[in-house]
Design a protein around this motif. Structure first.
Motif, PDB file in Angstrom:
ATOM      1  N   ALA A 129     -10.170 -17.268   7.885  1.00  0.00           N
ATOM      2  CA  ALA A 129      -8.958 -17.225   7.075  1.00  0.00           C
ATOM      3  C   ALA A 129      -8.990 -16.071   6.075  1.00  0.00           C
ATOM      4  CB  ALA A 129      -8.774 -18.561   6.341  1.00  0.00           C
ATOM      5  N   VAL A 130     -10.105 -15.916   5.364  1.00  0.00           N
ATOM      6  CA  VAL A 130     -10.171 -14.855   4.361  1.00  0.00           C
ATOM      7  C   VAL A 130     -10.189 -13.483   5.029  1.00  0.00           C
ATOM      8  CG1 VAL A 130     -12.699 -14.777   4.136  1.00  0.00           C
ATOM      9  CG2 VAL A 130     -11.252 -14.135   2.200  1.00  0.00           C
ATOM     10  N   LEU A 131     -10.846 -13.375   6.186  1.00  0.00           N
ATOM     11  CA  LEU A 131     -10.858 -12.087   6.885  1.00  0.00           C
ATOM     12  C   LEU A 131      -9.464 -11.735   7.414  1.00  0.00           C
ATOM     13  CD1 LEU A 131     -14.247 -12.253   8.823  1.00  0.00           C
ATOM     14  CD2 LEU A 131     -13.694 -10.896   6.798  1.00  0.00           C
ATOM     15  N   LEU A 132      -8.717 -12.718   7.883  1.00  0.00           N
ATOM     16  CA  LEU A 132      -7.343 -12.456   8.321  1.00  0.00           C
ATOM     17  C   LEU A 132      -6.477 -12.011   7.154  1.00  0.00           C
ATOM     18  CD1 LEU A 132      -6.542 -15.279  10.902  1.00  0.00           C
ATOM     19  CD2 LEU A 132      -6.688 -12.823  11.331  1.00  0.00           C
ATOM     20  N   CYS A 133      -6.692 -12.614   5.987  1.00  0.00           N
ATOM     21  CA  CYS A 133      -5.945 -12.181   4.795  1.00  0.00           C
ATOM     22  C   CYS A 133      -6.260 -10.722   4.473  1.00  0.00           C
ATOM     23  CB  CYS A 133      -6.280 -13.071   3.599  1.00  0.00           C
ATOM     24  SG  CYS A 133      -5.578 -14.740   3.676  1.00  0.00           S
ATOM     25  N   TYR A 134      -7.538 -10.348   4.584  1.00  0.00           N
ATOM     26  CA  TYR A 134      -7.921  -8.970   4.290  1.00  0.00           C
ATOM     27  C   TYR A 134      -7.390  -8.001   5.346  1.00  0.00           C
ATOM     28  CZ  TYR A 134     -10.809  -9.507   0.158  1.00  0.00           C
ATOM     29  OH  TYR A 134     -11.215  -9.710  -1.128  1.00  0.00           O
ATOM     30  N   ILE A 135      -7.415  -8.406   6.602  1.00  0.00           N
ATOM     31  CA  ILE A 135      -6.848  -7.540   7.641  1.00  0.00           C
ATOM     32  C   ILE A 135      -5.354  -7.359   7.409  1.00  0.00           C
ATOM     33  CG2 ILE A 135      -6.277  -7.435  10.096  1.00  0.00           C
ATOM     34  CD1 ILE A 135      -8.990  -8.632  10.675  1.00  0.00           C
ATOM     35  N   GLY A 136      -4.669  -8.457   7.079  1.00  0.00           N
ATOM     36  CA  GLY A 136      -3.238  -8.366   6.796  1.00  0.00           C
ATOM     37  C   GLY A 136      -2.949  -7.424   5.648  1.00  0.00           C
ATOM     38  N   ALA A 137      -3.749  -7.518   4.585  1.00  0.00           N
ATOM     39  CA  ALA A 137      -3.536  -6.652   3.418  1.00  0.00           C
ATOM     40  C   ALA A 137      -3.824  -5.196   3.753  1.00  0.00           C
ATOM     41  CB  ALA A 137      -4.425  -7.122   2.263  1.00  0.00           C
ATOM     42  N   LEU A 138      -4.946  -4.957   4.427  1.00  0.00           N
ATOM     43  CA  LEU A 138      -5.357  -3.576   4.708  1.00  0.00           C
ATOM     44  C   LEU A 138      -4.386  -2.887   5.658  1.00  0.00           C
ATOM     45  CD1 LEU A 138      -7.506  -1.401   4.291  1.00  0.00           C
ATOM     46  CD2 LEU A 138      -8.750  -2.357   6.236  1.00  0.00           C
ATOM     47  N   VAL A 139      -4.018  -3.563   6.732  1.00  0.00           N
ATOM     48  CA  VAL A 139      -3.125  -2.944   7.711  1.00  0.00           C
ATOM     49  C   VAL A 139      -1.722  -2.803   7.141  1.00  0.00           C
ATOM     50  CG1 VAL A 139      -2.118  -3.165  10.010  1.00  0.00           C
ATOM     51  CG2 VAL A 139      -4.504  -3.800   9.632  1.00  0.00           C
TER      52      VAL A 139
END
Length: 459
Positions: free
Chosen positions: A354-364
């Motif tokens: 979940a936290v990694l998906l949040c970071y991928i969403g933010a970065l991309v």
């Protein structure tokens, strides 16, 4: 080494070269798109150019063209003057006025970039004139737009709620809206404190006291008593009574100044700005094409005011943004973004995923379409949401906030509009400020919303 990993490493190299050398990052990104797309992914020119953001190109050119005309004929000065009168000379309140205005526009249905395109040039013209940090003003505009962006009747809210319904996930329209509003309001308050808001507030009281002393002294001497000039450092350029001679936090309004008068050119420009708002919000027309059309009409009638407007379009910014987003389009065409997202989903630890998906969403999303990223990430989260270990309502809200709050990045549409709209700034320096601020948001906010919305297992 996989093609996806190579494409990510090349993006890092582009950032390093652009940061350490005086080379436009957009030009580097175009070269990288050609090299990686053609040599690594075997894409032809048509597929490489498929990622060129033609709509954003037109928005950037159209909006900066229209507001270059507005600056040339004094309309933006008049709007600044009117804004000061609205808050009775309290310049400290203007950033919050802009926050509320953009939030209201997106909450009632404006696409976030359209609201920013309308408000940012006015807000940043005001900031330039009264020595308010452009980063403060730009961040207030963007976070205001995102704060209202997930209301039940908004574009973003409708899209995300539609995805949730289509995927069969439990959802809450109000929770989604409040999560985005609260996060962006808190960030705006922090930015306001860190970038001079409190200082403006303190200076306001000092200036009022000094002005009162001046009035008393003038009354004793038999001089005029109605003039308030201020006492700080806000001489932000331009002429007229709308400008304080000091900090600019309490501003005198001189009704005899030219900035307070309307003439035919300014009236026509104001009508054009209203027409832009109506066209975008009511008729759902493209903001860029509408802006260019209105600018051309004004140029035809008042050619003298518009003579240098085309040269004032933020061409370096246009090159930078379009180049980077073209490269991101190549990454998408290669499957790099999906590759990263699927790798995260396969970890097997729901909270970590979940936290990694949040970071991928933010970065991309800092470089690409926020809506597109939400549309890709929410379905990727379905498998571990189905396990019941993570609340769907909190996870969807965390992904939505993470993917949109980073739109202050100068590579996103909103950040690019802020960068392009800022008059009288060192654009390279302002670009670096926006990039650093966007980087901080990317690094901090996903973890915070994960802790606040996902870990407590909301929904």
């Amino acid at each position: 080494m996989s093609a996806e990993l190579i494409s990510i490493l090349v993006l890092v190299v582009v950032f390093v070269i652009a940061t350490t050398r005086s080379i436009n990052m957009g030009a580097l990104a175009f070269a990288a798109a050609f090299g990686v797309g053609g040599l690594v992914a075997d894409l032809d020119a048509d597929k490489i150019f498929a990622g060129f953001p033609g709509d954003l190109f037109v928005v950037l050119v159209g909006v900066t063209y229209l507001f270059a005309i507005a600056r040339a004929n004094g309309t933006t000065d008049w709007l600044v003057h009117a804004s000061i009168r609205l808050v009775r000379g309290r310049v400290v309140l203007i950033p919050w006025v802009m926050f509320v205005l953009t939030g209201a526009l997106t909450a009632i249905g404006a696409v976030s970039p359209a609201a920013v395109a309308i408000v940012a040039p006015i807000a940043l013209s005001f900031a330039a004139r009264y020595s308010i940090s452009p980063l403060l003003m730009g961040a207030m505009v963007v976070h205001g737009a995102q704060g209202g962006g997930f209301s039940p009747i908004s574009i973003y809210g409708s899209i995300v709620n539609g995805i949730v319904e289509r995927e069969g996930l439990p959802g809450s329209e109000i929770a989604l809206f409040l999560a985005s509003l609260i996060v962006n309001l808190v960030i705006a308050a922090v930015v306001f404190v860190l970038f001079g808001g409190l200082k403006l507030s303190r200076a306001e009281t000092i200036d009022r006291d000094r002005d009162r002393d001046r009035q008393k002294a003038a009354a004793v001497a038999g001089g005029p008593t109605g003039e308030a000039t201020g006492s700080g450092a806000g001489d932000g350029g331009g002429s007229g009574g709308g400008r304080g001679s000091g900090s600019g936090d309490v501003v005198a309004l001189d009704t005899d100044d030219d900035t307070s008068r309307l003439n035919p050119a300014r009236i026509a420009t104001l009508v054009a700005l209203v027409a832009l708002v109506v066209a975008v919000l009511v008729f759902d027309l493209d903001a860029g094409l509408t802006s260019i059309t209105l600018a051309v009409l004004l140029s035809t009638v008042w050619a003298e005011d518009s003579r240098n407007a085309v040269s004032q379009i933020a061409w370096p910014t246009v090159l930078l943004i379009c180049g980077v987003l073209t490269y991101v389009g190549v990454l998408d065409e290669m499957g790099t973004i999906d590759w990263a997202g699927e790798g995260v989903s396969d970890i097997g630890v729901p909270l970590l995923s979940a936290v990694l998906l949040c970071y991928i969403g933010a970065l991309v999303s800092a470089f690409a379409s926020s809506v597109g990223i939400m549309g890709a990430l929410i379905p990727l989260a379905v498998p571990f949401l189905a396990q019941g270990e993570i609340g769907a309502i909190g996870m969807v809200a965390a992904l939505a906030v993470s993917a949109t709050v980073v739109d202050v990045s100068p590579f996103s549409t909103n950040g690019a509009l802020v960068l392009a709209a800022a008059p009288g700034v060192d654009r390279e320096r302002f670009f670096r400020q926006l990039m650093m601020y966007g980087g901080i948001v990317v690094a901090v906010v996903p973890a915070v919303v994960w802790l606040a919305l996902v870990v407590p297992d909301w929904g």
